[in-house]
Design a protein around this motif. Sequence first.
Motif, PDB file in Angstrom:
ATOM      1  N   ILE A  92       0.877  -1.328   0.105  1.00  0.00           N
ATOM      2  CA  ILE A  92      -0.200  -0.069   0.114  1.00  0.00           C
ATOM      3  C   ILE A  92       0.867   1.423   0.176  1.00  0.00           C
ATOM      4  CG2 ILE A  92      -0.307  -0.120   2.628  1.00  0.00           C
ATOM      5  CD1 ILE A  92      -3.130   1.193   2.071  1.00  0.00           C
ATOM      6  N   LYS A  93       0.671   2.050  -0.879  1.00  0.00           N
ATOM      7  CA  LYS A  93       1.321   3.503  -0.954  1.00  0.00           C
ATOM      8  C   LYS A  93       0.514   4.391  -0.390  1.00  0.00           C
ATOM      9  CE  LYS A  93       3.655   4.192  -4.645  1.00  0.00           C
ATOM     10  NZ  LYS A  93       4.198   4.574  -6.031  1.00  0.00           N
ATOM     11  N   LEU A  94       1.073   5.015   0.439  1.00  0.00           N
ATOM     12  CA  LEU A  94       0.275   6.398   1.236  1.00  0.00           C
ATOM     13  C   LEU A  94       0.955   7.564   1.031  1.00  0.00           C
ATOM     14  CD1 LEU A  94       0.103   4.177   4.543  1.00  0.00           C
ATOM     15  CD2 LEU A  94      -1.899   4.886   2.881  1.00  0.00           C
ATOM     16  N   THR A 122       5.734  10.252  -0.255  1.00  0.00           N
ATOM     17  CA  THR A 122       4.965   8.817  -0.376  1.00  0.00           C
ATOM     18  C   THR A 122       5.690   7.876   0.751  1.00  0.00           C
ATOM     19  OG1 THR A 122       6.048   7.614  -2.263  1.00  0.00           O
ATOM     20  CG2 THR A 122       3.916   9.174  -2.603  1.00  0.00           C
ATOM     21  N   THR A 124       5.556   3.361   0.825  1.00  0.00           N
ATOM     22  CA  THR A 124       5.059   2.146   0.605  1.00  0.00           C
ATOM     23  C   THR A 124       5.125   1.188   1.631  1.00  0.00           C
ATOM     24  OG1 THR A 124       5.253   2.384  -1.855  1.00  0.00           O
ATOM     25  CG2 THR A 124       4.887   0.061  -0.938  1.00  0.00           C
ATOM     26  N   ILE A 138      -6.343  -0.933   5.558  1.00  0.00           N
ATOM     27  CA  ILE A 138      -6.898   0.084   4.513  1.00  0.00           C
ATOM     28  C   ILE A 138      -7.623   1.156   5.246  1.00  0.00           C
ATOM     29  CG2 ILE A 138      -8.272   0.240   2.426  1.00  0.00           C
ATOM     30  CD1 ILE A 138      -7.192  -2.596   1.644  1.00  0.00           C
ATOM     31  N   SER A 141      -5.627   3.717   7.264  1.00  0.00           N
ATOM     32  CA  SER A 141      -4.675   4.488   6.317  1.00  0.00           C
ATOM     33  C   SER A 141      -5.661   5.451   5.512  1.00  0.00           C
ATOM     34  CB  SER A 141      -4.262   3.470   5.157  1.00  0.00           C
ATOM     35  OG  SER A 141      -3.438   2.559   5.883  1.00  0.00           O
ATOM     36  N   ARG A 142      -6.871   5.539   5.284  1.00  0.00           N
ATOM     37  CA  ARG A 142      -7.628   6.328   4.603  1.00  0.00           C
ATOM     38  C   ARG A 142      -7.368   7.890   4.960  1.00  0.00           C
ATOM     39  NH1 ARG A 142     -10.528   3.783   1.087  1.00  0.00           N
ATOM     40  NH2 ARG A 142     -11.522   1.807   1.600  1.00  0.00           N
ATOM     41  N   ILE A 146      -4.505   7.378   0.565  1.00  0.00           N
ATOM     42  CA  ILE A 146      -4.134   5.940   0.203  1.00  0.00           C
ATOM     43  C   ILE A 146      -3.918   6.517  -1.410  1.00  0.00           C
ATOM     44  CG2 ILE A 146      -4.718   3.552  -0.737  1.00  0.00           C
ATOM     45  CD1 ILE A 146      -6.450   3.616   1.795  1.00  0.00           C
ATOM     46  N   VAL A 149      -2.928   0.427  -3.907  1.00  0.00           N
ATOM     47  CA  VAL A 149      -3.253  -0.569  -2.883  1.00  0.00           C
ATOM     48  C   VAL A 149      -3.002  -1.795  -4.034  1.00  0.00           C
ATOM     49  CG1 VAL A 149      -4.575  -2.202  -1.611  1.00  0.00           C
ATOM     50  CG2 VAL A 149      -4.674   0.173  -1.251  1.00  0.00           C
TER      51      VAL A 149
END
Length: 164
Positions: A92-94, A122, A124, A138, A141-142, A146, A149
């Motif tokens: 997941i990249k944030l 970012t 990951t 997930i 993380s919102r 995000i 994914v």
Amino acid sequence: MSEQRIIIGALVNNHFGVLMRITELFTKRCYNIDSLEVGVTDDPALSRMTIVATGDAHTEVQIVQQLSKLHDVRRAAIIPVERASVREHMLIKLKVGANTNAALMAMINSYGAKVIDFSADTLTAEVTGAPEGNDAFIEASRDYGILEVCRAGVQALHCGTECL
């Protein structure tokens, strides 16, 4: 009859066309595949598939019976959720920001995830766990934002000495 998650394990011949025939079987019978994972086993002639679908008890029986009829399927069986080790791998990249780094890292650590790439804007993270745990990650993380994914299919093995 109530709908439930069905996990099927299958040992199949490892050659071209097998995956297509199996997915075709699901398509023809209007069964949806929620997750599909395939990988070579310790025997290069065999691949192991883990298929997750949704259905009732009748659907569960039908899927295994239909899979077992295919020439390239050596063995297919239901893996009962309550007697299985089930894991899913996710990347997941944030978005990151100066004000959120500490909280974001605390959240990542609380899920046992690890950062595998970090840039100025970012990061990951790699998360491995039960699909429900990855769903929770997930959701947590919102608030950070995000960007992407990528979830691998569910992998499952029987607990204890039972094998496919």
